[in-house]
Design a protein around this motif. Structure first.
Motif, PDB file in Angstrom:
ATOM      1  N   SER C  45       0.785  -1.248   0.156  1.00 29.42           N
ATOM      2  CA  SER C  45       0.078  -0.054  -0.142  1.00 29.42           C
ATOM      3  C   SER C  45       0.982   1.301  -0.062  1.00 29.42           C
ATOM      4  O   SER C  45       0.474   2.219  -0.235  1.00 29.42           O
ATOM      5  CB  SER C  45      -0.741   0.078   1.354  1.00 29.42           C
ATOM      6  OG  SER C  45      -0.014   0.252   2.615  1.00 29.42           O
ATOM      7  N   GLY C  46       2.260   1.008   0.466  1.00 29.70           N
ATOM      8  CA  GLY C  46       2.831   2.282   0.566  1.00 29.70           C
ATOM      9  C   GLY C  46       2.768   3.022   1.894  1.00 29.70           C
ATOM     10  O   GLY C  46       3.218   4.197   2.056  1.00 29.70           O
ATOM     11  N   LYS C 113       6.107  14.568  -0.672  1.00 28.76           N
ATOM     12  CA  LYS C 113       4.311  14.625  -0.692  1.00 28.76           C
ATOM     13  C   LYS C 113       3.900  14.908  -1.996  1.00 28.76           C
ATOM     14  O   LYS C 113       4.473  15.720  -2.940  1.00 28.76           O
ATOM     15  CB  LYS C 113       4.483  15.994   0.136  1.00 28.76           C
ATOM     16  CG  LYS C 113       4.896  16.158   1.492  1.00 28.76           C
ATOM     17  CD  LYS C 113       4.562  14.797   2.651  1.00 28.76           C
ATOM     18  CE  LYS C 113       5.092  14.974   3.912  1.00 28.76           C
ATOM     19  NZ  LYS C 113       6.406  14.638   4.075  1.00 28.76           N
ATOM     20  N   LYS C 114       2.896  14.007  -2.342  1.00 25.02           N
ATOM     21  CA  LYS C 114       2.404  14.161  -3.715  1.00 25.02           C
ATOM     22  C   LYS C 114       0.979  14.682  -3.739  1.00 25.02           C
ATOM     23  O   LYS C 114       0.272  14.483  -2.683  1.00 25.02           O
ATOM     24  CB  LYS C 114       2.701  12.689  -4.294  1.00 25.02           C
ATOM     25  CG  LYS C 114       3.876  12.273  -4.311  1.00 25.02           C
ATOM     26  CD  LYS C 114       4.026  10.844  -5.142  1.00 25.02           C
ATOM     27  CE  LYS C 114       5.507  10.358  -5.118  1.00 25.02           C
ATOM     28  NZ  LYS C 114       5.425   8.900  -5.701  1.00 25.02           N
ATOM     29  N   THR C 142       1.452  12.254   1.529  1.00 26.48           N
ATOM     30  CA  THR C 142       0.298  13.269   0.698  1.00 26.48           C
ATOM     31  C   THR C 142       0.637  14.634   1.265  1.00 26.48           C
ATOM     32  O   THR C 142       0.829  15.016   2.392  1.00 26.48           O
ATOM     33  CB  THR C 142      -1.050  12.850   1.630  1.00 26.48           C
ATOM     34  OG1 THR C 142      -1.198  11.252   1.211  1.00 26.48           O
ATOM     35  CG2 THR C 142      -2.201  13.561   0.594  1.00 26.48           C
ATOM     36  N   SER C 239      -5.667   9.748   1.698  1.00 30.18           N
ATOM     37  CA  SER C 239      -4.383   9.389   1.294  1.00 30.18           C
ATOM     38  C   SER C 239      -4.699   8.380   0.156  1.00 30.18           C
ATOM     39  O   SER C 239      -3.916   8.366  -1.034  1.00 30.18           O
ATOM     40  CB  SER C 239      -3.282   8.880   2.147  1.00 30.18           C
ATOM     41  OG  SER C 239      -3.182   9.866   3.111  1.00 30.18           O
ATOM     42  N   GLN C 240      -5.417   7.283   0.446  1.00 31.38           N
ATOM     43  CA  GLN C 240      -5.739   6.401  -0.688  1.00 31.38           C
ATOM     44  C   GLN C 240      -6.432   7.156  -1.999  1.00 31.38           C
ATOM     45  O   GLN C 240      -6.063   6.824  -3.040  1.00 31.38           O
ATOM     46  CB  GLN C 240      -6.925   5.318  -0.231  1.00 31.38           C
ATOM     47  CG  GLN C 240      -6.365   4.379   0.753  1.00 31.38           C
ATOM     48  CD  GLN C 240      -7.497   3.211   1.228  1.00 31.38           C
ATOM     49  OE1 GLN C 240      -8.873   3.984   1.529  1.00 31.38           O
ATOM     50  NE2 GLN C 240      -7.402   1.986   1.380  1.00 31.38           N
ATOM     51  N   ASN C 242      -6.151  10.061  -2.782  1.00 33.91           N
ATOM     52  CA  ASN C 242      -5.096  10.974  -3.351  1.00 33.91           C
ATOM     53  C   ASN C 242      -4.171  10.121  -4.217  1.00 33.91           C
ATOM     54  O   ASN C 242      -3.554  10.522  -5.448  1.00 33.91           O
ATOM     55  CB  ASN C 242      -4.334  11.703  -2.232  1.00 33.91           C
ATOM     56  CG  ASN C 242      -3.332  12.771  -2.840  1.00 33.91           C
ATOM     57  OD1 ASN C 242      -3.565  13.614  -3.477  1.00 33.91           O
ATOM     58  ND2 ASN C 242      -1.972  12.324  -2.457  1.00 33.91           N
ATOM     59  N   ARG C 243      -3.748   9.199  -4.032  1.00 36.81           N
ATOM     60  CA  ARG C 243      -2.698   8.017  -4.478  1.00 36.81           C
ATOM     61  C   ARG C 243      -3.439   7.525  -5.700  1.00 36.81           C
ATOM     62  O   ARG C 243      -2.745   7.611  -6.930  1.00 36.81           O
ATOM     63  CB  ARG C 243      -2.355   6.861  -3.687  1.00 36.81           C
ATOM     64  CG  ARG C 243      -1.494   5.799  -3.892  1.00 36.81           C
ATOM     65  CD  ARG C 243      -1.198   4.814  -3.027  1.00 36.81           C
ATOM     66  NE  ARG C 243      -2.379   4.189  -2.810  1.00 36.81           N
ATOM     67  CZ  ARG C 243      -2.560   3.115  -1.780  1.00 36.81           C
ATOM     68  NH1 ARG C 243      -1.792   2.983  -1.039  1.00 36.81           N
ATOM     69  NH2 ARG C 243      -3.854   2.461  -1.724  1.00 36.81           N
ATOM     70  N   GLU C 248      -0.216   6.773  -8.716  1.00 39.37           N
ATOM     71  CA  GLU C 248       1.141   5.889  -8.127  1.00 39.37           C
ATOM     72  C   GLU C 248       0.722   4.448  -8.319  1.00 39.37           C
ATOM     73  O   GLU C 248      -0.459   3.961  -7.821  1.00 39.37           O
ATOM     74  CB  GLU C 248       1.443   6.423  -6.692  1.00 39.37           C
ATOM     75  CG  GLU C 248       2.509   5.822  -5.961  1.00 39.37           C
ATOM     76  CD  GLU C 248       2.420   6.281  -4.490  1.00 39.37           C
ATOM     77  OE1 GLU C 248       2.827   5.563  -3.801  1.00 39.37           O
ATOM     78  OE2 GLU C 248       2.081   7.598  -4.256  1.00 39.37           O
ATOM     79  N   THR C 250       0.969   0.649  -6.822  1.00 39.40           N
ATOM     80  CA  THR C 250       0.890  -0.134  -5.732  1.00 39.40           C
ATOM     81  C   THR C 250       0.854  -1.642  -6.061  1.00 39.40           C
ATOM     82  O   THR C 250       0.400  -1.865  -7.205  1.00 39.40           O
ATOM     83  CB  THR C 250      -0.059   0.060  -4.660  1.00 39.40           C
ATOM     84  OG1 THR C 250      -1.491  -0.460  -5.027  1.00 39.40           O
ATOM     85  CG2 THR C 250      -0.325   1.193  -4.274  1.00 39.40           C
TER      86      THR C 250
ATOM     87  N   ASN D 191      -7.831  -0.363  -1.668  1.00 32.64           N
ATOM     88  CA  ASN D 191      -8.591   0.851  -2.090  1.00 32.64           C
ATOM     89  C   ASN D 191      -9.510   1.368  -1.430  1.00 32.64           C
ATOM     90  O   ASN D 191     -10.047   0.529  -0.516  1.00 32.64           O
ATOM     91  CB  ASN D 191      -8.840   0.796  -3.797  1.00 32.64           C
ATOM     92  CG  ASN D 191      -7.791   1.030  -4.436  1.00 32.64           C
ATOM     93  OD1 ASN D 191      -6.734   1.509  -4.446  1.00 32.64           O
ATOM     94  ND2 ASN D 191      -7.542   0.188  -5.805  1.00 32.64           N
TER      95      ASN D 191
END
Lengths: 254, 254, 254, 254, 254, 254, 254, 254
Positions: C45-46, C113-114, C142, C239-240, C242-243, C248, C250, D191
């Motif tokens: 998941s990062g 941060k992304k 994030t 954050s999920q 946003n990812r 990104e 995973t 997710n």
């Protein structure tokens, strides 16, 4: 820069269309940032800003009191602790604290009191909330009649005060436990009644829920309700109504 | 026999002390029997009696309408059904029924409308409650501005009406579901806001509990709350406040 | 031993049918014991594992921090006390504690941060929950925009921040009392809004129930709700999202 | 008249300062009247407006369907009755009604479906809510995987679908009674999971309260909750997240 | 004097009819006074009396421990404090205290353990309640399998323990927050599952209400529920079921 | 194909490693698809599948009854309506319907009844739930003692049945209103008591909440609770306990 | 001046009509001011005023005790703390404090006890509330039979006391947790039963709500309920009923 | 066979010890079978059995009426429907039905009425419950004073009836909505007040919860509460108290 100035600069050619367009997009909002907006509101309404002291950090509270005192020449805070009184007193020696109402106040030149609001409480245990309401209303320039310990279990105590209650432009009825005071008063007067349920009680009072439901279900006309223990909110509303009744002008437009 | 007459008879010796004592004991109450008291109240307040039609037996309802029309020249009932309209119409042909607000009204000479109350609703489903409020307030002689479908999920719709809302002496905010309308309006205006939660919604709205709690916990100053779906109650209170603002005299003493 | 190896041994005859059958029966589960599973999850998941400090015994907490620091090179714990900070500091001198958010963190090489998540709070009393969300999201890599004290009772403060809020892939709306912030934001943006009710308030807020119900009944599209005061949970979800938005990769499959 | 045109007229002298000032004051709001604003929103978001049919008057509903069909070439309504289907069919013969989901839809050229959202339901009784979610998401151009009757009382049914669930950008978990489905799924995927409590159940399910509380207290990360039976709301949010994941552009700024 | 003796005395003429009649009227009840009755119950059931320590006065608790130790040779108390351990230790030096389960026990010759009850807990925070259950069941002579930290948010941890759980005559499932553990176990086993909701959680767990409702609404067959945090009650019931399964005789008649 | 066959084919070289690996990945779950799993469960447990008729569509219900009758030679459904009886009767003429318990049953060769479960009800209004329990338990092969109308307001009625109640391996206590029956029985017997709150009552019974809370707070040992009106669930659990007591073997392992 | 005197003065001409009219308007109410009314009530009812000590300020409490002792020669306060005992003791050395019931009493010449009220408690933890009731009733001159620890989980303990309970004019039933005591007693006696729910319990007792609902839903005739933990209220009511039964005269009219 | 006879037979040797012992074991309970017990109770208490008609099957109801009429010469049933009136009338032509109170009664020789109970109601909508109470009390031989429509929103109506209320041995106060009537009456009288909350109201009355909580939290002494809408229960209790006051003898012992 206000809107007029901006438009003049466009007319004069000292501001480009692009610049003007961008400025206008932000202006209506940025011109009303947090602090500024509230200063305006206070000026318009005649009611200065107040402070909800509960849970505020010490330094934060001190700064707020200094700032508001500077700006308004007076500050009123609600739900203050004795500790908060001590720390504010170090920087503002003439701050006053009332341990019953938990009002922490600096008021060098009290406002003249106008009109009339009656603040009634059912039992002695409801007095802290009633006093929060009374002192807040007075701080806002409202004349207050205190009529305490007139719970409906001894109805004659309330009836004996009928004339004083009827002269008010608005009545604040503060009661915990079964909370029936608001309805009985609502049946006696012709002006609005603001009901304040309190958390006074035990068992099936469920922290004020009992009085709250009683007041919401009032059979009397003209009764409305604020949050449990919210003496401040009742005072604000009562002062608005009283102000309408005495015909005081406020600058409503921006 | 009023108090003065009684005392005169004692003075003249035509009434014995025993008789006078007995009469005085009962007088203050018997002089204010149910119907009579309410006639007085209506006269003093300028607000005629109204009828809560829900659950009333047919014959009962007809008699009440005939009686009140006779006395006041006008009648307003709330929460009436189409069936109730039919049966009242048989004896009072010019009775009017609005199926949206469920108001059943006889009003031969509408009162002049004074002051201004703004009645705002969040969604179209809240309109029945808003209309109950609006038509009741108008029946009481209050000028009403209707501002519907201005829920906070589309905040620009509300902001576009800011000026109309600010001109009112009092705002009634009608909303179900999350009920946030009252707070946003409370932050925009300087006069009292009466919040009416509605039972509109489903699931976790729990029959209006959600909107009720939202409104009781409002962060805005000057907001108070009436019972769920109680458009009538809000209108009564708003008309009281409006009357105070326009300075109309009522005969408050007995 | 993984499945491939096992099958090869059966093919080669070095594993009997009985032995293979037994091993296969247990494999899918025993291969995913508790600790192992979570390491895998974190890698995939990062998002590294975090610690819910509240109620943890002292020795237990110290061991967990040492273990996770060893494995991940960073640890974030929520709802930590000042006492827990002291005891962890003795073994991990560079641990950091923020008394507002109650985050207890070791983060030697902060992640880049992304994307963008906006975290909005209604009042200053909601900031502890908002900061729990903000610092957790940042720990997960994030980018966070903090937009605090924009409660709807003063709607211009919120509108002034509209552009910053709209740029986010996801908005976290933190509010107690009447909790209307999420709905107003939901009406302004096109991306998901995660509503976090807080227990800030008194009386009829019933420990956050009022804000919770408000948010569940939101009239705005795209609003969902997490538990009262659950800043951490909102940050994880934000954050999920946003990812997903920044694209990104995973490793989702096992 | 837009802002640019106005400024040009000021620059050219064809609009007086007073006129311009007045127009600017109203513009930002009047330019965003109710209908117009929502057209913009639909265009920007890629999600056309939908209709909550429940409680709508017949004529009203017909007009709304005609209007939206005219504008968007497609309409989707939720919570429609068979009667509403009949009356809309008279004016729009190709309208389709699904009695399970209660979706009433006109969709002449279905959108291409992108990305992937998995919609899981615990029992067969939850399917109406799940289908409301599924058909709404498809109407918004989202590819949907339906995974029904995978309640946790028979955990193998759910585990057997693990791979299909993990491929989704977002999972909608629909469950009544004890509502544990969302947590178990939350532990299986990386997710976001949107939990929809349903009112399916009896006794201590209290109209969905049981499932609602379960989901709000989920121990799994990445789970958020919408109102009881709110399949539509979950689909809207899931489609937002899916759109972020597939990287589709929307015109976010004004 | 028992009934037989009494009847013999009547037969022999040594007891008058009047005396016998009076004695018989009281006998059935007085023969089963409080203490005596419970000794009988303990003998019959094989489960010795236990002590609910919470709130007991110091002297009272000491006397009860001495009395029960004297009678049964063993005592088990639940919800004891460290202070209660100290005071009992002064008079019974070999009393043992477990601060996790809060069990305060004197057990000089542990009973042989029979059958099998599996006690499962969802999270580490639920272990105090699980241990109250486990140690109580063991005190009653039940063999216990402890299976902790198998919450459904990581379903593989639970599935890996499936065989151990299935061998039990009865399963106790201890879980707070969303409380889904009982349902998933109920779907895996063929013997009864006793669900124990715990008060672990915050916000919308409302002191265990969330887990309680989840468990009452379980979709799995064979699940029943005891009070929040009632590990003792679950252990008592599990030991009854286990005893029925191992076929141990008890003297059920009087 | 089962695991053994697969491994043999690998050994024999008739299945490639890749094929075997893929098959094994799916096998443990696909081998336990929904229907199949439940057939196994029914075989193992000795309890055939049952049908929750409420809300089932007509065609659906008919198909389920035909399918289960075919497989098991018997079907039991709960919460069936008279209409459902009519439609099932058309295809299965010997189906039986009991309007009190709302059980819809096909049972050509009743099972022998073993052991003993006592089913007690407080009032006559609780009999429908008690009969749902009694007939379900009998369908599962459990001997049932019906002991009705023994509510605690007339304690002698219950005490008179003490011996019959004590002989049972398990007691089901069905009660609405104040629900005290379970506690009094719990104090009289040494075997487990399953409490079933019913929705019988009015006013402050709040749909069975009163009886539910009473039963959860029972002071008696060995009492656990199922959902309001859940006679079926109590019967399932009672039959499990009874089966353990009579020592009947079930095939627990897979 | 009483009414008679006033009328005589009018008759005699020493009081003008205007003066008399004014005096009469105020008399009925002012003649019954707070303190005076309550003295009258105490005299009439035979029950002296009592003090609710909880939350009273120290000085306030001392003054009240001195005042009431002076007037009545005896004082009884409920819910007193050890600290309150200390401070009152300084001024009234013979004040007595019972830490169990929290009764703080000065009673120099105990009243003779009349009639009979039975006060029953379910468990030892309910004794504080039972004692508050018992000592209050005794202070009011009521003979009390204490019958403690007769909870329905061991029904024989209660049945053994049947004769003592039946002799009472009124029974007070004090119980927490499941609260079934009142119903069982209600079925045994022919006189009124006053049910007092207590907050004893944990988990789903929700602070006494469980016992409260049980008692309100009692199936037995003649049972009514007072607030949670309100031993005082039950004693007052029981003493009223007992007084009616023993036929003691009170001066009811004014 | 009674106890005396049995003992005589033992003395005479015509009954063996074994036979006597067995008989004595069963006697105290079997001698008090259900029907018999209630006949005794009715005889002792002077209150004949009554019927709760709601939900009773037609044949069942008819049989009960015939049986009770046969035994007692009179029957009173509560909560009867018009349909039930029709079917009972066919077999008992002189049965009487009151659609307001829903009392279905056969009373050929009304009992003489003794003592005095005042039954007060707040509004006209509360009259059905008040009449259920009044007619039940009269059936039990209690003299009833009806005092209706004296809600506290018009306090003078209530005060005007003060003397009639004070003469009663017991007052029943029936009120819905805010339910304050009981407290105000409690403050006016010296005898017990039985409060009956009604389900009259809407919105936040939550089916009578509001009035129930109000009454439980009453500040007045001597007030106790029965279930919502339970007019019958209040009448039973009031008749018990009235009987104690008038000194009527009942045979209390067995």
């Amino acid at each position: 820069m206000d809107i007029r100035t901006l438009l003049e600069q466009v007319q004069e050619g000292t501001l480009s269309l692009d610049q003007a367009e961008q400025a206008l997009k932000d202006l209506p909002y940025e011109d009303m940032g947090y602090a500024k907006l509230d200063h305006h509101r206070a000026l318009r309404s005649g009611f200065p800003e107040t402070v909800f002291c509960q849970g505020k950090a010490d330094e934060h509270l001190i700064r707020i009191y200094e700032h508001l005192l500077d700006k308004n020449g007076a500050v009123l805070g609600t739900r203050a602790t004795a500790h908060q009184f001590e720390i504010v007193k170090e920087v503002i020696p003439d701050v006053q604290y009332d341990p019953i109402s938990r009002i922490l106040k600096v008021e060098r030149t009290p406002r003249p009191k106008k009109g009339c609001v009656a603040i009634c409480s059912a039992g002695t245990a409801d007095i802290p909330v009633a006093e929060e309401a009374a002192q807040t209303a007075e701080f806002f320039g409202t004349h207050v009649e205190r009529i305490y310990d007139v719970g409906v279990a001894g109805i004659h105590r309330l009836l004996a005060q009928r004339d004083r209650i009827r002269q008010a432009n608005c009545v604040v009825a503060v009661a915990g436990m079964e909370g029936a005071l608001a309805t009985v008063i609502g049946g006696l007067v012709e002006n609005p009644v603001i009901a304040v349920p309190t958390s006074v009680g035990y068992g099936a009072s469920f922290g004020g829920l009992s009085a709250l439901l009683t007041m919401l279900n009032s059979c009397a006309n003209g009764v409305s309700v604020v949050n449990i223990d919210n003496g401040y909110g009742a005072a604000y509303l009562a002062s608005q109504i009283n102000r309408l009744a005495v015909g005081e002008e406020t600058e409503q437009g921006e």
